[in-house]
Enzyme design. Structure first.
Site, PDB file in Angstrom:
ATOM      1  N   GLY A  17       0.833  -1.202   0.000  1.00  0.00           N
ATOM      2  CA  GLY A  17       0.000   0.000   0.000  1.00  0.00           C
ATOM      3  C   GLY A  17       0.859   1.240   0.000  1.00  0.00           C
ATOM      4  O   GLY A  17       2.089   1.180   0.015  1.00  0.00           O
ATOM      5  N   GLY A  18       0.204   2.378  -0.005  1.00  0.00           N
ATOM      6  CA  GLY A  18       0.944   3.638   0.009  1.00  0.00           C
ATOM      7  C   GLY A  18       0.006   4.812   0.096  1.00  0.00           C
ATOM      8  O   GLY A  18      -1.181   4.712  -0.245  1.00  0.00           O
ATOM      9  N   GLY A  19       0.522   5.921   0.573  1.00  0.00           N
ATOM     10  CA  GLY A  19      -0.241   7.155   0.663  1.00  0.00           C
ATOM     11  C   GLY A  19       0.607   8.322   0.221  1.00  0.00           C
ATOM     12  O   GLY A  19       1.673   8.157  -0.397  1.00  0.00           O
ATOM     13  N   GLY A  20       0.137   9.514   0.559  1.00  0.00           N
ATOM     14  CA  GLY A  20       0.861  10.706   0.126  1.00  0.00           C
ATOM     15  C   GLY A  20       2.184  10.889   0.832  1.00  0.00           C
ATOM     16  O   GLY A  20       3.088  11.536   0.312  1.00  0.00           O
ATOM     17  N   MET A  21       2.330  10.317   2.029  1.00  0.00           N
ATOM     18  CA  MET A  21       3.526  10.547   2.821  1.00  0.00           C
ATOM     19  C   MET A  21       4.502   9.369   2.788  1.00  0.00           C
ATOM     20  O   MET A  21       5.697   9.572   2.917  1.00  0.00           O
ATOM     21  CB  MET A  21       3.147  10.814   4.289  1.00  0.00           C
ATOM     22  CG  MET A  21       2.175  11.958   4.485  1.00  0.00           C
ATOM     23  SD  MET A  21       2.758  13.496   3.724  1.00  0.00           S
ATOM     24  CE  MET A  21       4.284  13.716   4.601  1.00  0.00           C
ATOM     25  N   ALA A  22       3.999   8.159   2.664  1.00  0.00           N
ATOM     26  CA  ALA A  22       4.876   6.999   2.814  1.00  0.00           C
ATOM     27  C   ALA A  22       4.356   5.846   1.965  1.00  0.00           C
ATOM     28  O   ALA A  22       3.228   5.861   1.473  1.00  0.00           O
ATOM     29  CB  ALA A  22       4.948   6.575   4.284  1.00  0.00           C
ATOM     30  N   VAL A  24       4.082   1.549   2.108  1.00  0.00           N
ATOM     31  CA  VAL A  24       4.089   0.450   3.067  1.00  0.00           C
ATOM     32  C   VAL A  24       4.437  -0.839   2.344  1.00  0.00           C
ATOM     33  O   VAL A  24       3.871  -1.157   1.302  1.00  0.00           O
ATOM     34  CB  VAL A  24       2.721   0.316   3.769  1.00  0.00           C
ATOM     35  CG1 VAL A  24       2.769  -0.820   4.791  1.00  0.00           C
ATOM     36  CG2 VAL A  24       2.355   1.619   4.461  1.00  0.00           C
ATOM     37  N   LYS A  39       7.030   0.818   6.912  1.00  0.00           N
ATOM     38  CA  LYS A  39       6.561   2.064   6.294  1.00  0.00           C
ATOM     39  C   LYS A  39       7.783   2.929   6.009  1.00  0.00           C
ATOM     40  O   LYS A  39       8.562   3.244   6.912  1.00  0.00           O
ATOM     41  CB  LYS A  39       5.582   2.790   7.208  1.00  0.00           C
ATOM     42  CG  LYS A  39       5.135   4.138   6.676  1.00  0.00           C
ATOM     43  CD  LYS A  39       3.957   4.697   7.462  1.00  0.00           C
ATOM     44  CE  LYS A  39       2.686   3.986   7.122  1.00  0.00           C
ATOM     45  NZ  LYS A  39       1.489   4.635   7.683  1.00  0.00           N
ATOM     46  N   ASP A 133      -5.619  12.059  12.923  1.00  0.00           N
ATOM     47  CA  ASP A 133      -5.940  11.636  11.552  1.00  0.00           C
ATOM     48  C   ASP A 133      -6.787  10.362  11.569  1.00  0.00           C
ATOM     49  O   ASP A 133      -6.515   9.407  10.848  1.00  0.00           O
ATOM     50  CB  ASP A 133      -4.648  11.416  10.755  1.00  0.00           C
ATOM     51  CG  ASP A 133      -4.906  11.414   9.251  1.00  0.00           C
ATOM     52  OD1 ASP A 133      -5.975  11.902   8.831  1.00  0.00           O
ATOM     53  OD2 ASP A 133      -4.047  10.917   8.500  1.00  0.00           O
TER      54      ASP A 133
END
Length: 734
Positions: A17-22, A24, A39, A133
């Site tokens: 997975g992944g998001g705007g900051m990191a 995974v 992460k 968050d």
């Protein structure tokens, strides 16, 4: 990054997975042999020192939490420019995926999930950690149904250091508390507000506030009241709606004071006596203030006309005995006014009903929520409802290309022929390919993986070069070339495998010409004066005895020089002679298969000859080679049974072999013959001779006579015998 080890302990297995900051990854803790979640901070943040410090500090603070509903943090570290956090790996799904799949959730399931989240927040708040968050994306649900809250600390670092960055606002704006949206201090009650939104979304299947932009959504958190959940989903009990409304109050004074208080409400809200409780009401403090500013109705002209006239009239005269007659027809005018008023009210009522009928006519259509759908499908859906479509492109790293990100109208009724604006992803913004030349292959692959390029799309071509093995020499696409879709980008790296090498061939045993040809075929060279000759017992003349300085299978470069030593034949002192060997069957009168096994100076246990059908004693000639150090041994086997062993010595060669005639050895037994030195005993003398030694009588053996000698007469003494009285009986030739 896949395949890399961090901290010498955590092996990266796959991206999950992944998001705007990191990003995974699933990893393996080599030391404890367990799966972990790793992460890794995205590259664009690794040079912000203030952010890194806060990131590390907050992550370490979150690591102090120990609760069954909180994802455990095992380790925090840095390797080169890679900052990472090692966490508990949860097999399961996120609450966001659960909502997309099943929303609205069953009330019991939603309350159970909210209770576990609340319990985790209570533990975190007691440890002075504010999540900041809370959203379905950060709630994990294991296969056993246990809820785990993750991303403690990182969200706080993000909001404190990068609040002005668009990516961080877009990521969580739908779950912001009002104080969060204003940028003021956030506390425990901010997490409870976000939890209220999560409950709203679980039970209604939609978010309470939507807008065209993150700013418009944030303003709705500050200014607009939320639509009551029971109006969207009538199956929600009043007690559960009360919890959501209280958690989402804009004033912190009207929210739950703590997560523990909210948890207590959640634990009892589904009890029968609470399901039908009255709807919660909230009163502002200024409702009881008589001095507060109020909205008063305006005084219309003539409102107080009657009282004014009465005050100005002169005093009434005294009543006379004959009062004046009442004026006839005074009721007509009020009746007329009443009729006019009735007509006006009726007209207004008709107009209102007409407007209502028009606004609720079949021409009104419900606009579905199309976020996350392909733009072609969304356009077709809206046009089938009679609505127009406006497309606004926007780049996005989270939403796939040609997918709807936002829409200005959703889950509401609008008139046909209205237009709906769709914000559509154009995919990630263009990125530039980094310069990978002169990097190690592992480092080049790490850079590409951090850009989102898939490992299976990275190909390598081996290149024979005078460069360090594993060094990237070429790349396609070239450095600074732009690409928009990392997942579909193909990269080919030309990697040095070092100078060309070949295995040294085995030349031993080949003829000189064969060895030279093999050297040329393998791109090797014969050294100057590289062929020498020497005698050899084992290899015949012209065969390669040894190679120097490289032995077979050693790795060498093309053009390497090598020297050969070639056999010149047997040494001068080698004794070559023919030997007559008696051959007989294993048993007299029987037929046997006889094998002759030869060991001499040039051979070792070689099956010299196999004779079949042997039924009587006969002689077979064997060529042997002896040396001063090596005798010849001839073993005769009849039907795999050794029946005789003949030894030919170098002395035999000197005495008999130089004549060139076959040598016929023999055997004899001296009975009662003394050994040299006078000891009595028995001895075996050469065939056809008498025993020698001390005083005694010997009987000559029976066997073949030595070449060039006659059968000795009785009483003849061999030259090797010593003085003494010896009587012998001559042997008989076969």
């Amino acid at each position: 990054m896949i395949g890399r080890q961090l901290g010498g302990r955590y092996e990266i297995l796959e991206r999950v997975g992944g998001g705007g900051m990191a990003i995974v990854y699933k990893g393996l803790d080599i030391l404890l042999h367990r799966h972990v979640a790793v992460k890794i901070l995205r590259q664009q943040y690794v040079h912000d020192e203030e952010f890194i410090q806060r990131f590390r500090r907050e992550a370490q603070a979150a690591a102090s939490l120990s609760h069954p509903n909180v994802v455990s943090i095992y380790d925090v570290g840095q390797e080169d420019d890679v900052h990472y956090i090692v966490m508990e790996y949860i097999e399961g799904t996120t609450l966001n995926d659960r909502i997309k799949e099943k929303a609205p959730l069953q009330v019991e399931e939603a309350v159970h999930i909210a209770g576990q989240i609340c319990d985790a927040l209570d533990h975190a708040h007691h440890n002075q950690i504010i999540h900041r968050d809370i959203k379905p994306h950060n709630i994990l649900i294991g296969k056993n149904g246990r809820v785990k809250v993750t991303d403690f600390g990182i969200a706080r670092a993000v909001t404190s250091s990068t609040i002005t960055q668009t990516g961080s606002v877009v990521g969580s704006v739908h779950y912001f508390s009002p104080e969060h949206a204003k940028g003021t201090t956030t506390g425990e009650q901010s997490d409870l507000y976000s939890l209220g939104i999560v409950m709203y979304q679980m039970l209604t299947g939609r978010l309470p506030f939507l807008g065209e932009s993150p700013i418009s959504v944030a303003l709705k958190h500050l200014q607009e009241d939320v639509e009551e959940p029971r109006k969207v989903n009538p199956l929600i009990p009043q007690s559960v709606e009360n919890i959501i409304l209280r958690a989402m109050r804009k004033s912190t004074a009207e929210r739950y004071r703590s997560a523990k208080e909210m948890l207590g409400d959640l634990e009892s809200c589904l009890q029968p006596h609470r399901r039908g409780e009255p709807k919660v009401s909230f009163f502002d403090d200024d409702d009881m203030d008589e001095e507060r500013t109020r909205v008063m109705p305006a005084i219309r002209p003539g409102q107080y006309e009657i009282s004014a006239v009465e005050d100005d009239e002169p005093p009434k005269p005294a009543a006379s005995e004959n009062p004046p007659e009442k004026k006839k027809g005074g009721w007509v005018k009020p009746v007329m006014w009443l009729l006019v008023l009735a007509v006006m009210v009726g007209g207004m009522w008709y107009l209102v009903r007409y407007v209502q009928a028009v606004t609720t006519a079949p021409e009104d259509v419900m606009v579905p929520d199309l976020r996350g759908r392909p733009v072609a499908e969304a356009r077709q859906t809206l046009e089938s409802l009679g609505l127009g479509v406006d497309i606004e492109p926007q780049s996005s790293t989270e939403v796939p290309k040609e997918t709807v990100i936002l829409q200005d109208k959703a889950n509401m009724k609008i008139r046909k022929d209205s237009r709906v604006k769709l914000t559509v992803s154009t995919g990630p913004p263009p990125q530039k390919m980094p310069d990978l030349k002169k990097l190690k292959l592992a480092d080049a692959k790490t850079k590409l993986l951090q850009l989102g390029i898939k490992a299976e799309n990275i190909k390598t071509d081996d290149m024979v070069m005078d460069e360090e093995p594993g060094l990237v020499l070429t790349q396609t696409p070239a450095a600074n070339a732009e690409f928009t879709d990392p997942a579909a980008t193909q990269v080919t790296l030309g990697v040095s495998k070092g100078p060309e090498t070949i295995p040294m061939p085995n030349l031993i045993g080949l003829s000189e010409n064969e060895a030279k040809n093999k050297i040329l075929v393998n791109k090797l060279k014969i050294a100057k004066d590289g062929v020498s000759y020497q005698p050899n017992y084992k290899l015949s003349q012209g065969k390669v005895i040894s190679q120097f300085p490289y032995q077979p299978d050693e790795v060498v470069a093309p053009g390497t020089e090598i020297s050969l030593t070639v056999s010149s034949g047997l040494p001068k002192e080698a004794g070559q002679m023919a030997v007559n060997v008696p051959v007989r069957p294993a048993k007299e009168g029987a037929v046997s298969t006889v094998k002759i096994i030869l060991t001499d100076a040039s051979r070792e246990s070689v099956e010299y000859q196999t004779l079949t059908g042997v039924d009587k004693l006969q002689t077979f000639q064997v060529n042997v080679v002896v040396s001063p150090e090596q005798n010849a041994s001839i073993q005769i086997k009849a039907d795999n049974t050794v029946i005789d062993v003949i030894t030919v010595t170098y002395e035999d060669f000197k005495n008999h072999g130089k004549s060139g005639k076959p040598f016929t050895p023999g055997t004899g037994t001296g009975a009662g013959t003394a050994e040299p030195g006078g000891a009595a005993g028995s001895t075996t003398a050469p065939s056809g001779t008498t025993g020698t030694g001390g005083n005694g009588t010997g009987t000559g053996g029976t066997g073949a006579a030595k070449p060039g000698t006659e059968t000795p007469a009785a009483g003849t003494q061999e030259p090797a015998g010593t003085s003494g009285n010896t009587t012998g009986t001559g042997g008989q030739n076969p």
